[in-house]
Design a protein around this motif. Structure first.
Motif, PDB file in Angstrom:
ATOM      1  N   ARG A  66      -5.373  19.400 -61.046  1.00  0.00           N
ATOM      2  CA  ARG A  66      -5.955  20.368 -62.205  1.00  0.00           C
ATOM      3  C   ARG A  66      -4.906  20.647 -63.240  1.00  0.00           C
ATOM      4  O   ARG A  66      -3.573  20.332 -62.884  1.00  0.00           O
ATOM      5  N   THR A  67      -5.246  21.268 -64.455  1.00  0.00           N
ATOM      6  CA  THR A  67      -4.219  21.408 -65.362  1.00  0.00           C
ATOM      7  C   THR A  67      -3.041  22.766 -64.792  1.00  0.00           C
ATOM      8  O   THR A  67      -3.325  23.076 -63.806  1.00  0.00           O
ATOM      9  N   MET A  68      -2.176  22.902 -65.512  1.00  0.00           N
ATOM     10  CA  MET A  68      -1.237  23.803 -65.205  1.00  0.00           C
ATOM     11  C   MET A  68      -1.567  25.050 -64.765  1.00  0.00           C
ATOM     12  O   MET A  68      -2.700  25.647 -65.601  1.00  0.00           O
ATOM     13  N   PRO A  69      -1.035  25.855 -63.959  1.00  0.00           N
ATOM     14  CA  PRO A  69      -1.617  27.276 -63.643  1.00  0.00           C
ATOM     15  C   PRO A  69      -1.549  28.182 -64.900  1.00  0.00           C
ATOM     16  O   PRO A  69      -0.764  28.167 -65.632  1.00  0.00           O
ATOM     17  N   GLY A  70      -2.581  28.725 -64.886  1.00  0.00           N
ATOM     18  CA  GLY A  70      -2.823  29.913 -66.172  1.00  0.00           C
ATOM     19  C   GLY A  70      -3.722  29.230 -67.543  1.00  0.00           C
ATOM     20  O   GLY A  70      -4.101  30.027 -68.060  1.00  0.00           O
ATOM     21  N   ALA A  71      -3.523  27.998 -67.303  1.00  0.00           N
ATOM     22  CA  ALA A  71      -4.019  27.403 -68.613  1.00  0.00           C
ATOM     23  C   ALA A  71      -5.602  27.506 -68.999  1.00  0.00           C
ATOM     24  O   ALA A  71      -6.369  27.796 -69.681  1.00  0.00           O
ATOM     25  N   ILE A  72      -6.330  27.516 -67.716  1.00  0.00           N
ATOM     26  CA  ILE A  72      -7.721  27.567 -67.611  1.00  0.00           C
ATOM     27  C   ILE A  72      -8.080  29.047 -68.494  1.00  0.00           C
ATOM     28  O   ILE A  72      -9.099  29.089 -68.823  1.00  0.00           O
ATOM     29  N   PHE A  73      -7.593  30.028 -67.577  1.00  0.00           N
ATOM     30  CA  PHE A  73      -7.660  31.529 -68.364  1.00  0.00           C
ATOM     31  C   PHE A  73      -7.413  31.458 -69.738  1.00  0.00           C
ATOM     32  O   PHE A  73      -8.303  32.024 -70.475  1.00  0.00           O
ATOM     33  N   ALA A  74      -6.302  30.834 -70.068  1.00  0.00           N
ATOM     34  CA  ALA A  74      -5.905  31.140 -71.404  1.00  0.00           C
ATOM     35  C   ALA A  74      -6.522  30.316 -72.334  1.00  0.00           C
ATOM     36  O   ALA A  74      -7.092  30.886 -73.298  1.00  0.00           O
ATOM     37  N   ARG A  75      -7.202  29.058 -71.974  1.00  0.00           N
ATOM     38  CA  ARG A  75      -7.937  28.364 -72.839  1.00  0.00           C
ATOM     39  C   ARG A  75      -9.298  28.745 -72.929  1.00  0.00           C
ATOM     40  O   ARG A  75     -10.079  28.838 -74.139  1.00  0.00           O
ATOM     41  N   THR A  76      -9.889  29.252 -71.851  1.00  0.00           N
ATOM     42  CA  THR A  76     -11.317  29.678 -72.074  1.00  0.00           C
ATOM     43  C   THR A  76     -11.359  30.874 -72.864  1.00  0.00           C
ATOM     44  O   THR A  76     -12.351  31.132 -73.756  1.00  0.00           O
ATOM     45  N   CYS A  77     -10.357  31.752 -72.702  1.00  0.00           N
ATOM     46  CA  CYS A  77     -10.254  33.223 -73.246  1.00  0.00           C
ATOM     47  C   CYS A  77     -10.157  32.741 -75.082  1.00  0.00           C
ATOM     48  O   CYS A  77     -10.824  33.512 -75.607  1.00  0.00           O
ATOM     49  N   LYS A  78      -9.278  31.776 -75.262  1.00  0.00           N
ATOM     50  CA  LYS A  78      -9.082  31.413 -76.543  1.00  0.00           C
ATOM     51  C   LYS A  78     -10.286  30.942 -77.359  1.00  0.00           C
ATOM     52  O   LYS A  78     -10.393  31.125 -78.447  1.00  0.00           O
ATOM     53  N   ALA A  79     -10.904  30.190 -76.536  1.00  0.00           N
ATOM     54  CA  ALA A  79     -12.294  29.568 -76.976  1.00  0.00           C
ATOM     55  C   ALA A  79     -13.255  30.477 -77.663  1.00  0.00           C
ATOM     56  O   ALA A  79     -14.012  30.402 -78.493  1.00  0.00           O
ATOM     57  N   LEU A  80     -13.130  31.601 -76.716  1.00  0.00           N
ATOM     58  CA  LEU A  80     -14.173  32.753 -76.958  1.00  0.00           C
ATOM     59  C   LEU A  80     -13.656  33.801 -77.859  1.00  0.00           C
ATOM     60  O   LEU A  80     -14.478  34.873 -77.924  1.00  0.00           O
ATOM     61  N   GLY A  81     -12.452  33.596 -78.195  1.00  0.00           N
ATOM     62  CA  GLY A  81     -11.740  34.903 -78.960  1.00  0.00           C
ATOM     63  C   GLY A  81     -11.517  35.965 -78.595  1.00  0.00           C
ATOM     64  O   GLY A  81     -11.525  36.986 -79.111  1.00  0.00           O
ATOM     65  N   VAL A  82     -11.262  35.767 -77.162  1.00  0.00           N
ATOM     66  CA  VAL A  82     -10.725  36.901 -76.332  1.00  0.00           C
ATOM     67  C   VAL A  82      -9.067  37.118 -76.344  1.00  0.00           C
ATOM     68  O   VAL A  82      -8.576  36.160 -75.965  1.00  0.00           O
ATOM     69  N   GLU A  83      -8.737  38.327 -76.851  1.00  0.00           N
ATOM     70  CA  GLU A  83      -7.327  38.307 -76.789  1.00  0.00           C
ATOM     71  C   GLU A  83      -6.885  38.875 -75.386  1.00  0.00           C
ATOM     72  O   GLU A  83      -7.611  39.610 -74.698  1.00  0.00           O
ATOM     73  N   VAL A  84      -5.844  38.117 -74.949  1.00  0.00           N
ATOM     74  CA  VAL A  84      -5.418  38.466 -73.427  1.00  0.00           C
ATOM     75  C   VAL A  84      -3.814  38.937 -73.627  1.00  0.00           C
ATOM     76  O   VAL A  84      -3.088  38.872 -74.716  1.00  0.00           O
ATOM     77  N   SER A  85      -3.647  39.742 -72.562  1.00  0.00           N
ATOM     78  CA  SER A  85      -2.126  40.193 -72.393  1.00  0.00           C
ATOM     79  C   SER A  85      -1.737  39.756 -71.007  1.00  0.00           C
ATOM     80  O   SER A  85      -2.539  39.457 -70.034  1.00  0.00           O
ATOM     81  N   ARG A  86      -0.406  39.234 -70.998  1.00  0.00           N
ATOM     82  CA  ARG A  86       0.362  38.827 -70.049  1.00  0.00           C
ATOM     83  C   ARG A  86       1.942  39.222 -70.101  1.00  0.00           C
ATOM     84  O   ARG A  86       2.352  39.597 -70.922  1.00  0.00           O
ATOM     85  N   LYS A  87       2.276  39.367 -68.766  1.00  0.00           N
ATOM     86  CA  LYS A  87       3.340  40.204 -68.514  1.00  0.00           C
ATOM     87  C   LYS A  87       4.090  39.443 -67.343  1.00  0.00           C
ATOM     88  O   LYS A  87       3.431  39.407 -66.235  1.00  0.00           O
ATOM     89  N   LYS A  88       5.495  39.209 -67.319  1.00  0.00           N
ATOM     90  CA  LYS A  88       6.178  39.048 -66.205  1.00  0.00           C
ATOM     91  C   LYS A  88       7.347  40.241 -65.933  1.00  0.00           C
ATOM     92  O   LYS A  88       7.474  40.670 -66.977  1.00  0.00           O
ATOM     93  N   PHE A  89       7.847  40.158 -64.870  1.00  0.00           N
ATOM     94  CA  PHE A  89       8.919  41.248 -64.712  1.00  0.00           C
ATOM     95  C   PHE A  89      10.005  41.014 -64.054  1.00  0.00           C
ATOM     96  O   PHE A  89      10.222  40.060 -62.983  1.00  0.00           O
ATOM     97  N   SER A  90      11.179  41.876 -64.345  1.00  0.00           N
ATOM     98  CA  SER A  90      12.386  41.689 -63.548  1.00  0.00           C
ATOM     99  C   SER A  90      12.373  42.177 -62.380  1.00  0.00           C
ATOM    100  O   SER A  90      13.472  42.027 -61.523  1.00  0.00           O
ATOM    101  N   SER A  91      11.527  43.239 -62.022  1.00  0.00           N
ATOM    102  CA  SER A  91      11.569  44.110 -60.850  1.00  0.00           C
ATOM    103  C   SER A  91      10.401  44.401 -60.136  1.00  0.00           C
ATOM    104  O   SER A  91       9.430  44.550 -60.977  1.00  0.00           O
TER     105      SER A  91
END
Length: 343
Positions: A66-91
């Motif tokens: 399959r494609t890289m992790p996270g790409a399915i969600f990101a691409r599908t949302c982008k195709a539908l004009g859905v703005e997404v938020s993503r965050k990673k954390f140091s703690s």
């Protein structure tokens, strides 16, 4: 902390693969009732193959179907004009505070986790793989409500258990990765059809025209060439473990060698209805055939891994099976590339 955090009603979606299921469930939660797992997978151009150079997972080759992790969600949302938020954390503390904030706002969120310490997984499925996806949609005392798409029903993890899997160590370490739809605009049938066409064209590109020899349909041949040499180069025991690793990546952890081909066939059938183009439904049979061939190769590889098949000719037969799979997938994507969709 004993305060309950409740979201509005959340509907669990069981799916063949975790990221498809998370994408489908989160978008449906926000009112996109047309979304299905095959549609999310296809719009996200999820079908792929790669043997990642110089990377091993569980002491075996790093192979993904399959494609890289996270790409399915990101691409599908982008195709539908859905703005997404993503965050990673140091703690872990910051990650948990942000998670609690979102679910207190009634926002179910996707989380990337490692599976080795997922307590609700059967022990035989717990190994070091850090690209699993699930949804957290509420909290009751110390227990977080979990919707894991590959499970039949919802489940729970304690705060400690959830933090542990969100900060699993090793390749693809999630680092508390959290993601969710932020804003959804007007979505009509034309936008959906455009997203389908874009997803198909990108998948054609990724499988037929990606540079290098270790990805796309050429990546399948690359692995085939390796398999022919493994028994002599590595010895029977290690070579058998390597084949077992391919089977695990293909059939057990949701990277979906055969299953993803069946899923892509289902996507093409749905696309035929959306685009009113029966040629797509006819092509779905080619991917079903590829799925059957992948399943057959997994059975043969498992025979070597379990010690029933030990000769070089068995490795040659497996390599030949992959060459055949490559030809089937190459021809199928070439047919897709000639359809002139969206014109």
């Amino acid at each position: 902390m004993n305060t309950d955090i409740r979201t509005e009603e959340f509907h669990h979606v069981q799916a063949a693969h975790c990221e498809n299921g998370v994408t489908t469930a989160l978008l449906r939660h926000h009112g996109l009732d047309f979304m299905t797992e095959p549609l999310a997978f296809g719009m996200g151009s999820g079908l792929f193959y790669i043997q990642i150079p110089f990377l091993t997972i569980n002491n075996g080759p790093a192979i993904s179907f399959r494609t890289m992790p996270g790409a399915i969600f990101a691409r599908t949302c982008k195709a539908l004009g859905v703005e997404v938020s993503r965050k990673k954390f140091s703690s872990q503390e910051k990650a948990q505070l942000f998670l609690d904030k979102k679910i207190s706002e009634g926002v179910p969120v996707g989380c990337q986790v490692g599976v080795f310490h997922l307590t609700y997984f059967p022990k035989e499925y717990r190994f070091h793989f850090n690209a699993h996806n699930l949804i957290v949609y509420g909290r009751e005392g110390d227990q977080y409500n979990i919707s894991d798409p590959i499970m039949e029903d919802v489940t729970h993890l304690s705060a400690q258990e959830l933090n542990r899997v969100r900060f699993a160590q090793g390749p693809l370490a999630p680092k508390g990765h959290i993601y969710f739809p932020e804003r959804i605009g007007a979505i009509n049938d034309d936008l959906i059809r455009k997203g389908i066409v874009t997803g198909i064209k990108r998948n054609v590109r990724d499988m037929l025209r990606i540079p290098g020899n270790f990805a796309g349909v050429d990546g399948i041949r690359h692995t085939s060439n390796h398999i022919r040499k493994w028994r002599d180069k590595l010895g029977l025991k290690k070579a058998s473990l390597y084949l077992g690793q391919i089977v695990r990546m293909q059939e057990e952890i949701g990277t979906g060698g055969g299953g993803f081909r069946f899923l892509y066939g289902a996507f093409l059938e749905e696309s035929a209805a959306w685009l009113q183009d029966d040629r797509l439904a006819n092509l779905s049979e080619d991917f079903t055939r590829a799925g059957d061939l992948w399943r057959g190769s997994a059975i043969k590889m498992a025979g070597v891994y379990k010690g029933r098949l030990t000769e070089q000719k068995d490795f040659e037969e497996i390599a030949d099976m992959l060459v055949n799979i490559r030809e089937v997938e190459k021809e199928a994507f070439q047919k897709l590339s000639k359809l002139n969709l969206g014109k």
